[in-house]
Design a protein around this motif. Sequence first.
Motif: not given
Length: 148
Positions: A93-103
């Motif tokens: 959930t945290i990654i989906n909120d703050y990271a985009h694209g390939r990262l």
Amino acid sequence: MTTIDAPRAPHTPAVKRRRVNWEKWGWLYMRLSGVVLVVLIFGHLFVNLFLGQGVKAIDFAFVAGKWASPFWIVWDTLMLWLALIHGGNGMRTIINDYAHGRLRIVLLTLVAVAVVALIVLGTLVLTTFDPCPAGAPANLVPSFCPAK
């Protein structure tokens, strides 16, 4: 003149596909696993710290004695699985909120690999633990093991 549908009018797409709402199931899992984890963790702490002689009594023999019972193996395995999946879902959930694209894809993959690896290793430890392995040298086994 063009008319605009009312804001609450039902939307009917040309092709209606039913897809799994993963966010809803993730949200529901977090709530249910959280409730079960509270019971499992406080039960774990109560048995390990309050029923015995406190933290000073927790040693190899205590864990070996506890894991001699299938009840505690199931209890600890359930706690391990729920906690790791709960934590992995929170990280997702945290990654989906703050990271985009390939990262985002790289981070989600790393979290998934870590969760799966820890579940596999933890489950192996819990299900194959033997404090007195057959054929082990006497100086390497605990004193409570019968002489072989």
